[in-house]
Enzyme design. Structure first.
Site, PDB file in Angstrom:
ATOM      1  N   SER A 124     -18.079  42.127-120.208  1.00  0.00           N
ATOM      2  CA  SER A 124     -16.764  41.519-120.427  1.00  0.00           C
ATOM      3  C   SER A 124     -16.209  40.837-119.184  1.00  0.00           C
ATOM      4  O   SER A 124     -15.305  40.010-119.283  1.00  0.00           O
ATOM      5  CB  SER A 124     -15.768  42.572-120.927  1.00  0.00           C
ATOM      6  N   LYS A 161     -10.661  45.309-116.777  1.00  0.00           N
ATOM      7  CA  LYS A 161     -10.115  44.021-117.214  1.00  0.00           C
ATOM      8  C   LYS A 161      -9.127  43.497-116.170  1.00  0.00           C
ATOM      9  O   LYS A 161      -8.664  44.225-115.302  1.00  0.00           O
ATOM     10  CB  LYS A 161      -9.386  44.158-118.563  1.00  0.00           C
TER      11      LYS A 161
END
Length: 207
Positions: A124, A161
């Protein structure tokens, strides 16, 4: 590791500082601008010299493809930075049962100092050079700013993230165009910030 020249040490410190501030390495152009080089090519030559000395790895095909390199020590005793594996729901991230092993890494190599390593799962954050299987150096804190790369716990999942908050709304942003942001409403959802990403370590022997 061979000794670094003063200029190489300056480039290395800039890389560390940029990762601390933004969660990602600088581009060649940014290095050239901040250190007064005439061109990005001059920055590239210094990066190649650092790579030859085993300090960084240059990843082709991406402008921010710079990764710190460290060697693993045999975990004969429980010292060094703890490596966190799978995290159980509701348990502190540094609980003993979460620690897979320890790495002989100087926490002061990172700024702020690293408190633990987290094994990255998934792609990600691939666009900023954080890949599946990498070890993410993390400074344990709940004080983070918009734009920084964080380790966050949402329900039963721990994720890496980029952090963005406005009021009670938080967005956990991936660095992968194939994935969508995670939106969190703090008025009805529980989000815990476990720490700030301060560096990435790749150990080829573990890959």
């Amino acid at each position: 590791m061979k000794p670094l020249t003063p200029r190489q040490a300056e480039v290395l410190e800039l890389i560390k500082a940029n990762m601390n501030e933004t969660g990602m390495p600088p581009t060649r152009a940014e290095i050239a601008q901040k250190l007064g080089f005439k061109s990005a090519n001059a920055a590239e030559e210094h990066l190649k010299a650092l790579a030859k000395k085993g300090v960084i790895e240059i990843m082709p095909g991406t402008s921010r493809g710079i990764r710190l390199l460290l060697e693993e020590e045999e975990p004969l005793e429980e010292s060094g930075l703890p490596l966190i594996g799978k995290v159980a729901a509701g348990e502190p991230i540094l609980a003993q049962e979460h620690i897979e092993s320890h790495y002989q890494v100087d926490p002061a190599l990172f700024h702020p100092r690293a408190d633990f390593l987290l094994r990255v799962q998934g792609m990600s954050m691939k666009n900023i050079g954080i890949l599946d299987g990498d070890l993410l150096a993390v400074h344990k804190t709940q004080e983070v700013r918009n734009g920084q790369v964080v380790v966050a716990r949402l329900d039963e999942d721990v994720t890496v993230k980029r952090f963005q908050r406005k009021g009670s709304q938080v967005w956990l942003l991936p660095e992968n165009e194939e994935l969508s942001p995670i939106e969190v409403d703090l008025s009805c959802q529980q989000l815990t910030i476990e720490g700030l990403a301060v560096g990435v370590i790749r150990n080829a022997d573990w890959m």
